[in-house]
Design a protein around this motif. Structure first.
Motif, short mmCIF file in Angstrom:
data_model
loop_
_atom_site.label_atom_id
_atom_site.label_comp_id
_atom_site.label_asym_id
_atom_site.label_seq_id
_atom_site.Cartn_x
_atom_site.Cartn_y
_atom_site.Cartn_z
N TYR A 103 0.94 11.59 -10.04
CA TYR A 103 0.23 12.87 -9.91
C TYR A 103 1.20 14.03 -10.13
N ARG A 104 2.36 13.98 -9.48
CA ARG A 104 3.34 15.06 -9.61
C ARG A 104 3.82 15.20 -11.05
N GLN A 105 4.05 14.05 -11.71
CA GLN A 105 4.51 14.08 -13.09
C GLN A 105 3.44 14.69 -13.99
N LEU A 106 2.18 14.28 -13.83
CA LEU A 106 1.09 14.85 -14.63
C LEU A 106 0.96 16.34 -14.36
N PHE A 107 1.07 16.73 -13.10
CA PHE A 107 0.96 18.13 -12.70
C PHE A 107 2.06 18.97 -13.36
N ASP A 108 3.30 18.46 -13.32
CA ASP A 108 4.43 19.21 -13.87
C ASP A 108 4.51 19.17 -15.39
N GLU A 109 4.08 18.08 -16.01
CA GLU A 109 4.22 17.93 -17.46
C GLU A 109 3.06 18.52 -18.25
N ALA A 110 2.01 18.96 -17.58
CA ALA A 110 0.85 19.52 -18.29
C ALA A 110 1.30 20.71 -19.14
N PRO A 111 0.75 20.83 -20.36
CA PRO A 111 1.19 21.90 -21.27
C PRO A 111 0.50 23.24 -20.99
N CYS A 112 0.31 23.56 -19.72
CA CYS A 112 -0.29 24.84 -19.35
C CYS A 112 0.26 25.24 -17.98
N PHE A 113 -0.04 26.46 -17.57
CA PHE A 113 0.37 26.94 -16.26
C PHE A 113 -0.69 26.49 -15.25
N ILE A 114 -0.26 25.81 -14.18
CA ILE A 114 -1.22 25.34 -13.17
C ILE A 114 -0.80 25.84 -11.80
N THR A 115 -1.78 26.38 -11.07
CA THR A 115 -1.56 26.73 -9.67
C THR A 115 -2.72 26.19 -8.84
N GLN A 128 -0.63 27.79 -3.31
CA GLN A 128 -0.22 26.66 -2.48
C GLN A 128 0.74 25.73 -3.23
N ALA A 129 0.55 25.63 -4.54
CA ALA A 129 1.40 24.77 -5.38
C ALA A 129 1.37 25.32 -6.80
N ALA A 130 2.46 25.10 -7.52
CA ALA A 130 2.55 25.55 -8.91
C ALA A 130 3.34 24.51 -9.69
N ASN A 131 2.93 24.27 -10.93
CA ASN A 131 3.66 23.27 -11.72
C ASN A 131 4.95 23.87 -12.30
N SER A 132 5.79 23.03 -12.88
CA SER A 132 7.11 23.47 -13.35
C SER A 132 6.98 24.52 -14.46
N ARG A 133 6.01 24.38 -15.35
CA ARG A 133 5.83 25.37 -16.42
C ARG A 133 5.52 26.75 -15.84
N PHE A 134 4.69 26.79 -14.80
CA PHE A 134 4.37 28.07 -14.15
C PHE A 134 5.62 28.65 -13.50
N ARG A 135 6.38 27.81 -12.78
CA ARG A 135 7.59 28.29 -12.09
C ARG A 135 8.62 28.82 -13.09
N LEU A 186 0.83 -1.20 0.00
CA LEU A 186 0.00 0.00 0.00
C LEU A 186 0.87 1.26 0.00
N GLN A 187 1.97 1.24 0.75
CA GLN A 187 2.87 2.39 0.75
C GLN A 187 3.50 2.59 -0.62
N ASP A 188 3.90 1.49 -1.27
CA ASP A 188 4.47 1.58 -2.62
C ASP A 188 3.44 2.12 -3.61
N GLU A 189 2.20 1.64 -3.47
CA GLU A 189 1.13 2.10 -4.35
C GLU A 189 0.87 3.59 -4.16
N LEU A 190 0.87 4.03 -2.90
CA LEU A 190 0.67 5.45 -2.60
C LEU A 190 1.81 6.28 -3.17
N HIS A 191 3.04 5.80 -3.01
CA HIS A 191 4.21 6.51 -3.54
C HIS A 191 4.14 6.62 -5.06
#
Length: 196
Positions: A67-79, A88-95, A56-61
């Motif tokens: 989630y983090r990869q999808l958040f950062d790789e999205a082709p738009c600015f996300i906050t 509270q959070a911003a993806n890599s494209r936004f940063r 379960l810990q491996d599955e959560l990880h």
């Protein structure tokens, strides 16, 4: 033995052999049961198979990493913003475009302004819980103006209450420039036609 000796609850990881002689990892929890005289008379022992916990810990990880990869790789600015429009959070494209914005106010980071944008879609989403969309001109960390289309979506907690709003913005600067060029070209053709 440690629980009997100390009178305190204990937790440890152990290995137990199963009926088929296989070794199973378990987490052992013990709790003292005191008698009338206050001494430890019995020990309650609970075993939890660690392989299931580890799975379960491996599955959560893995889910968090995905989630983090999808958040950062999205082709738009996300906050992700709270009710005060604090990021509270911003993806890599936004940063990359606007700088390290976590903790900053959206309108200060996005628009270099001292107050929220007129008709702020994030504030509207906090008010009615519905997604909203608008077109804005924002400024990146180098001072360049970007035209963006902004969409919002709620992030709700386990009770269904709006905890934050996710704001997704797509850069349409090139499209806006092409529209301006096409409009100018249309006017030029219309005036040439009229002249002819």
């Amino acid at each position: 033995a440690r629980t009997l000796r100390t009178g305190q609850a204990q937790k440890s990881r152990e290995g137990l052999f199963g009926e088929d002689e296989s070794l199973n990892a378990v987490t052992v929890h013990t709790a003292p049961i005191h008698g009338r005289n206050g001494e430890v008379d019995l020990v309650l022992e609970m075993l939890v198979e660690s392989s299931e916990v580890q799975r379960l810990q491996d599955e959560l990880h893995t889910s968090r990493r995905l989630y983090r990869q999808l958040f950062d790789e999205a082709p738009c600015f996300i906050t992700v913003q709270d009710r005060h429009l604090r990021i509270q959070a911003a993806n890599s494209r936004f940063r990359e475009a606007f700088g390290a914005a976590t903790g900053g106010l959206c309108y200060q980071v996005y628009c270099r302004s001292e107050r929220p944008c007129f008709g702020c879609p994030t504030l509207k989403t906090f008010e009615d819980g519905q997604p909203h969309q608008c077109e804005l001109a924002v400024r990146d960390k180098n001072g360049r103006t970007l035209n963006v289309v902004v969409w919002t979506a709620t992030i709700r907690n386990a009770l269904g209450e709006i905890e934050a709003v996710m704001e997704m913005a797509t850069d349409i600067t090139q499209l806006s420039r092409m529209q301006d060029h096409l409009s100018s070209l249309g006017l030029l053709i219309a005036s040439l036609s009229h002249g002819l």
